[in-house]
Design an enzyme around this catalytic site. Structure first.
Site, PDB file in Angstrom:
ATOM      1  N   GLU A  15       0.853  -1.189   0.000  1.00  0.00           N
ATOM      2  CA  GLU A  15       0.000   0.000   0.000  1.00  0.00           C
ATOM      3  C   GLU A  15       0.888   1.237   0.000  1.00  0.00           C
ATOM      4  OE1 GLU A  15      -2.801   0.382   3.223  1.00  0.00           O
ATOM      5  OE2 GLU A  15      -3.812   2.048   2.254  1.00  0.00           O
ATOM      6  N   GLY A  52       2.788   2.361  10.886  1.00  0.00           N
ATOM      7  CA  GLY A  52       2.548   1.608  12.111  1.00  0.00           C
ATOM      8  C   GLY A  52       2.332   0.133  11.833  1.00  0.00           C
ATOM      9  N   GLU A  93      -2.543  -4.026   6.849  1.00  0.00           N
ATOM     10  CA  GLU A  93      -3.613  -5.015   6.968  1.00  0.00           C
ATOM     11  C   GLU A  93      -3.641  -6.082   5.883  1.00  0.00           C
ATOM     12  OE1 GLU A  93      -4.020  -1.725   6.115  1.00  0.00           O
ATOM     13  OE2 GLU A  93      -5.648  -1.453   4.677  1.00  0.00           O
ATOM     14  N   GLU A 103      -5.921  -3.062  12.377  1.00  0.00           N
ATOM     15  CA  GLU A 103      -5.588  -3.875  11.196  1.00  0.00           C
ATOM     16  C   GLU A 103      -6.535  -5.069  11.080  1.00  0.00           C
ATOM     17  OE1 GLU A 103      -3.851  -2.166   9.388  1.00  0.00           O
ATOM     18  OE2 GLU A 103      -2.786  -0.916  10.831  1.00  0.00           O
ATOM     19  N   HIS A 114      -9.840  -3.962   9.550  1.00  0.00           N
ATOM     20  CA  HIS A 114      -9.777  -3.736   8.103  1.00  0.00           C
ATOM     21  C   HIS A 114     -10.232  -4.958   7.310  1.00  0.00           C
ATOM     22  CE1 HIS A 114      -8.258   0.199   7.186  1.00  0.00           C
ATOM     23  NE2 HIS A 114      -7.094   0.053   7.754  1.00  0.00           N
ATOM     24  N   GLU A 146     -10.100   4.045   5.941  1.00  0.00           N
ATOM     25  CA  GLU A 146      -9.303   4.467   7.105  1.00  0.00           C
ATOM     26  C   GLU A 146     -10.143   5.206   8.148  1.00  0.00           C
ATOM     27  OE1 GLU A 146      -6.686   3.133   7.775  1.00  0.00           O
ATOM     28  OE2 GLU A 146      -5.834   2.452   5.866  1.00  0.00           O
TER      29      GLU A 146
HETATM   30  N1  BES Z   1      -3.291   0.778   5.701  1.00  0.00           N
HETATM   31  C1  BES Z   1      -2.560   1.415   6.739  1.00  0.00           C
HETATM   32  C2  BES Z   1      -1.081   1.288   6.607  1.00  0.00           C
HETATM   33  C3  BES Z   1      -0.425   2.021   5.465  1.00  0.00           C
HETATM   34  C4  BES Z   1      -0.660   3.340   5.253  1.00  0.00           C
HETATM   35  C5  BES Z   1       0.463   1.417   4.658  1.00  0.00           C
HETATM   36  C6  BES Z   1      -0.020   4.003   4.201  1.00  0.00           C
HETATM   37  C7  BES Z   1       1.076   2.078   3.635  1.00  0.00           C
HETATM   38  C8  BES Z   1       0.843   3.372   3.399  1.00  0.00           C
HETATM   39  C9  BES Z   1      -2.933   0.844   8.095  1.00  0.00           C
HETATM   40  O1  BES Z   1      -4.174   0.252   8.186  1.00  0.00           O
HETATM   41  C10 BES Z   1      -2.947   2.007   9.024  1.00  0.00           C
HETATM   42  O2  BES Z   1      -3.804   2.827   8.897  1.00  0.00           O
HETATM   43  N2  BES Z   1      -1.992   2.078   9.940  1.00  0.00           N
HETATM   44  C11 BES Z   1      -1.818   3.187  10.832  1.00  0.00           C
HETATM   45  C12 BES Z   1      -2.109   2.803  12.254  1.00  0.00           C
HETATM   46  C13 BES Z   1      -3.557   2.865  12.580  1.00  0.00           C
HETATM   47  C14 BES Z   1      -3.826   2.390  13.970  1.00  0.00           C
HETATM   48  C15 BES Z   1      -4.155   4.231  12.399  1.00  0.00           C
HETATM   49  C16 BES Z   1      -0.370   3.580  10.705  1.00  0.00           C
HETATM   50  O3  BES Z   1       0.398   2.805  10.160  1.00  0.00           O
HETATM   51  O4  BES Z   1      -0.031   4.668  11.175  1.00  0.00           O
HETATM   52 ZN    ZN Z   2      -5.765   1.580   8.399  1.00  0.00          ZN
END
Ligand code: BES
Ligand code: ZN
Length: 879
Positions: free
Chosen positions: A127, A267, A270, A304, A307, A326
């Site tokens: 992603e 962070g 998913e 995650e 999702h 999101e």
């Molecule tokens: N899908 C995202 C991770 C992501 C974002 C991967 C952008 C690549 C590019 C994941 O579900 C996500 O939102 N992660 C957040 C943490 C969450 C608890 C808000 C993150 O990684 O900050």
């Molecule tokens: Zn997310």
């Protein structure tokens, strides 16, 4: 421009469906750290309604193309076109089997996107558009297909070979090699693909779904971390159960894998049945992780997992729709955390975060609606706006429809769209249709940027016993939208007597009398609400539970704030009243000192703190939240022109004044809470630690604090108490601080996550000496500019959380930081762009600082071959 980017915006209105169905994708990986080869076989079927002899267009980036064939005919130079990131095969037959072979180089991939190396293993991050760095494919979320992945590798170097779905076959190969095949029965977009190969250890558990299926849960980590997986595993089990209980959603495969890595831009991710996590959100032991870490792990594991339904089963049509998955999933993880821990404490932390990170973003050069209309680099739009404001907007839908109406909407959303790639409009239509309501006007929240202001005024007429609240909404223009429309704003309100009793409410226009909170819905620019049978001029309790993400303006008197702090039934209102009192006291001092007047401690604030310290009934964690003074950045947001040093001095004066005047009370509360009990993970124990350490934070401003901090450090059995004590010594500039830091370092030098904390507490120290310390720390063996966690904890913390250091008047902080942005851009453009955002608020400072920041932004913008990521941020800031 580097990376083949044109630097041009793409627009939401330009969406066009992909002409082809991809029936399936077979991938064959021959895995190596230096070189991996990837063969792909894809079946394209022309969709109904598209003209024959369409081109097949694929995306690819940094791929060494070895061969292409179409329906088993090898293609030569003239049979296809490669143009930047696109490969185009003109005139493809309506059923086309396309085979490609490429070579990639994981060990040289410092951007941590695509296939890359972390310690003893290889992993992927796709992603948003990383899959194109692995193989040629229509790398867009509306192209969903069934994946079958075969990997082969040396068995001793890569004993573990993982991908999405089920492990369907495996075998040995000559020369100590082996192979494994994975099949994912669910069609998915390429951004959810994942692969992991290497030497990893694993812990296993099981979950029985409510329909009785057994799901095997595995967490893969480096062997030395096996004893730090319990909390993550428990969090996963809790998340799975919670999604069944609250959302009626069950997991759909028999395997759920989580892999933890130290090298991750975000962070966590998913990927279907193979989540990949920053180790920060997996690994925890009481002596290595703080209470905040434990809570973060629970929230991110939940996020995650959630999702799987909101993101994976139903995904986004294109990346403009990112908040569809999101915003909704953040709302879900917030509700999960609120149901698991204290709802009120969680809610306040979410609100604090929204106001301190999203409000400034929405008021700055990157302001955008939660569903943006255009972007240059999608990675720059994983923002507080898309996430936190997106979740706040979903929360308003929940507030308007109620829990059961909201769940009806979710049910219809899945009935209509399971297996599809859809839009925010589809989501809102399901919510509206399931409840028989019209949400068209509410939909403006999706397209309008900026933080609305709601100005509240009131009048009381003793003769008629009527009380009228007048609300006026106004969204200030943002850089890309001059004219703003009125929004639908849920307004939850209560009325208190001066003595703090809750008054029943009855509107002039209605007959119902409500005992508690009344939910009103504002739709127009200006609205008046008149309450009848009001016995005295009430204290209004506004926007209870923060019913809308707006800036609330009402001219509270100190006495009214005191009433709310002590008596309101709503935790947000109580906390907000305490913050308001502190903000106005600090800003008032700032003004006085500019005018050469003496600083004095606000009497109302002192009294309020004394009251809070004496309150043995309230949740200690809520008291801690209320007594934590607003951060310097939040205070800066309230000023016309930011006075960096003035804010710091005024805040410090208040902190010291409160500590000095209430020393006995702080010490007594501290002593009660510091009861020598062994560490416990419960929320109640966390709440007690939070208040205890808040007290310690004040006590170190007095003569009593040093010995308390030293004693706490010596006896601590957990990282929360250890870190609080160490921070206390640093905060008071104790002669013991240096030794304590050195001891901490020698104990934890081999532990990446704990060393991140050690870097951060030093980087955040106010004052002019910290920059040199940060420079020294960059040479520390535990630091690496290639590692995002290290960059965030040292460089990011200095630039974003240390205003007096970063904004040093001579511009030394700015010059240092710009150098880091430029250095990082050559390694990892996503992280470089995040760091570059530290300059976004430059226009709000005095002339001297403004021009210093501007010239650093210009210096970055002028770098040859600058990435699209950083260029979008700095050029927006300069515009
Ligand atoms: N899908 C995202 C991770 C992501 C974002 C991967 C952008 C690549 C590019 C994941 O579900 C996500 O939102 N992660 C957040 C943490 C969450 C608890 C808000 C993150 O990684 O900050
Ligand atoms: Zn997310």
């Amino acid at each position: 421009m580097k990376d083949g980017l044109t630097g041009k915006s793409i627009f939401r209105k330009d969406y066009e469906p992909y002409p082809w169905d991809v029936k399936q994708l077979h991938l064959f990986f021959d895995i190596g750290r230096e070189t991996t080869t990837v063969r792909a076989e894809m079946q394209f079927h022309l969709k109904d309604g598209f003209k024959p002899s369409q081109a097949i267009v694929l995306n690819g980036k940094d791929l060494e193309l070895l061969s292409v064939s179409l329906n088993d005919r090898p293609l030569g130079e003239g049979d296809f076109v490669v143009n930047g990131e696109a490969l185009l095969i003109p005139d493809a037959p309506p059923i086309s089997v396309l085979k490609t072979e490429v070579r990639i180089h994981p060990a040289n991939n410092s951007a941590l996107e695509g296939l890359y190396v972390s310690g003893e293993f290889l992993l992927t991050q796709c992603e948003a558009q990383g899959f194109r760095k692995i193989t040629w494919f229509p790398d867009r979320p509306d192209v969903m297909t069934a994946y079958c992945v075969t990997m082969q590798a040396d068995r001793s170097e890569f004993p573990v070979l993982l991908s999405n779905g089920n492990r369907v076959a495996a075998g040995e190969l000559p020369g100590g090699r082996h192979w494994v095949r994975w099949e994912d029965p669910f069609r998915k977009p390429s951004y959810l693909f994942a692969l992991v190969a290497g030497d990893l250890a694993m812990v296993e558990d099981h979950f029985k779904t409510r329909s009785g299926r057994d799901v095997v849960l595995r967490i893969y980590v480096e062997a030395e971390n096996l004893d730090r997986c319990d909390h993550a595993m428990q969090s996963l089990v809790h998340a799975m159960r919670w999604d069944e209980d609250r959302f009626n959603l069950e997991y759909d495969l028999d395997i759920y894998h989580i892999v933890a890595t130290n090298d991750f831009n975000m962070g966590a991710m998913e990927n279907k049945s193979l989540n990949i996590f920053n180790s920060k959100y997996v690994l925890a032991r009481p002596d290595t992780a703080t209470d905040a870490d434990y809570q973060g792990i629970e929230g991110v594991i939940g996020h995650e997992y959630f999702h799987n339904w909101t993101g994976n089963r139903v995904t986004c049509r294109d990346w403009f729709e990112l908040t569809l998955k999101e915003g909704l999933t953040v709302f879900r993880d917030e509700e999960f955390s609120a149901d698991m821990q204290s709802r009120a404490v969680n809610r306040i932390r979410v609100i604090r975060d929204l106001r301190s990170r999203q409000f400034p973003e929405d008021d700055g050069p990157m302001s955008h609606p939660i569903r943006p209309d255009h972007y240059v680099e999608i990675n720059n739009f994983y923002t507080a706006t898309v996430y936190q404001k997106g979740a706040a907007i979903i929360r308003m839908v929940h507030t308007l429809l109620g829990e059961s109406g909201f769940q009806k909407g979710m049910k219809l959303y899945f009935e209509r769209h399971d297996g599809q790639a859809v839009t925010c409009d589809d989501f809102m239509a399901a919510m509206a249709d399931a409840n028989g309501v019209n949400l068209d006007r509410f939909g403006r929240w999706y397209s309008q940027s900026g933080t609305p202001q709601v100005h509240v005024s009131d009048r009381y007429d003793a003769a008629t016993r009527k009380y009228t609240l007048t609300l006026q909404q106004k969204t200030p223009p943002t850089h890309e939208q001059a004219d703003k429309q009125a929004l639908v704003i849920p307004f939850a309100v209560g009325l208190l007597t001066g003595a703090g009793g809750e008054l029943p409410t009855q509107l002039e226009t209605g007959t119902d009398v409500l005992e508690g909170t009344r939910l009103l819905v504002m739709e127009d620019e200006m609205q008046e609400y008149t309450f009848v049978n009001v016995p005295e001029k009430p204290v209004p309790s506004l926007f209870r539970d923060y019913s809308a993400p707006v800036r609330i303006f009402y001219d509270y008197s100190p006495a009214q704030l005191a009433t709310l702090i002590t008596h309101d039934s709503d935790a947000f209102v109580r906390w907000d009243a305490a913050q308001r009192m502190a903000v106005s006291a600090i800003l008032e001092l700032c003004k006085r000192s500019v005018n050469g007047l003496e600083m004095t401690l606000d009497a109302a604030l002192l009294k309020a703190f004394q009251g809070m310290l004496a309150d043995r009934a309230a949740d200690p964690a809520l008291l801690a939240e209320a007594m934590n003074l607003p951060e310097e950045d939040y205070l800066a947001e309230q000023m016309e022109v930011v006075d960096v040093d003035g804010i710091h001095a005024a805040r410090k004066f208040i902190q010291r004044g409160l500590a000095g005047n209430l020393m006995v009370h702080f010490a007594q509360r501290y002593a009660e809470l510091n009861d020598g009990q062994a560490y416990q993970k419960s929320s109640a124990a966390m709440a007690r630690r939070a208040l205890k350490n808040t007290c310690l934070g004040y006590l170190v401003e007095t003569g009593l604090g040093e010995s308390m901090a030293v004693a706490q450090l010596a006896s601590s059995d957990n990282m929360t108490d250890t870190l609080a004590a160490l921070k206390g010594l640093l905060q008071m500039d104790s002669p013991q601080a240096a030794t304590a830091l050195a001891e901490f370092e020698s104990r934890w030098k081999a532990d990446a996550l704990v060393m991140d904390k050690w870097f951060s507490i030093q980087a955040v120290q106010p004052g002019p000496n910290t920059l040199n310390r940060v420079k020294e720390l960059m040479q520390h063996p535990a630091f690496s500019i290639q590692n995002p966690n290290k960059v965030r904890s040292l460089i990011g913390v200095f630039a974003m959380l240390n205003p007096t250091g970063f904004h040093a008047a001579d511009g030394s902080g700015y010059a240092f930081h710009a150098d880091r942005v430029i250095e990082l851009d050559g390694l990892n453009p996503q992280i470089a762009a995040r760091m570059a955002a530290a300059f976004n608020r430059w226009k709000r400072y005095d002339e001297g600082r403004k021009s210093l920041m501007k010239s650093q932004l210009q210096r970055i913008a002028a770098v040859e071959g600058l990435s699209g990521d950083v260029s979008e941020i700095v050029n927006n800031a300069l515009r």
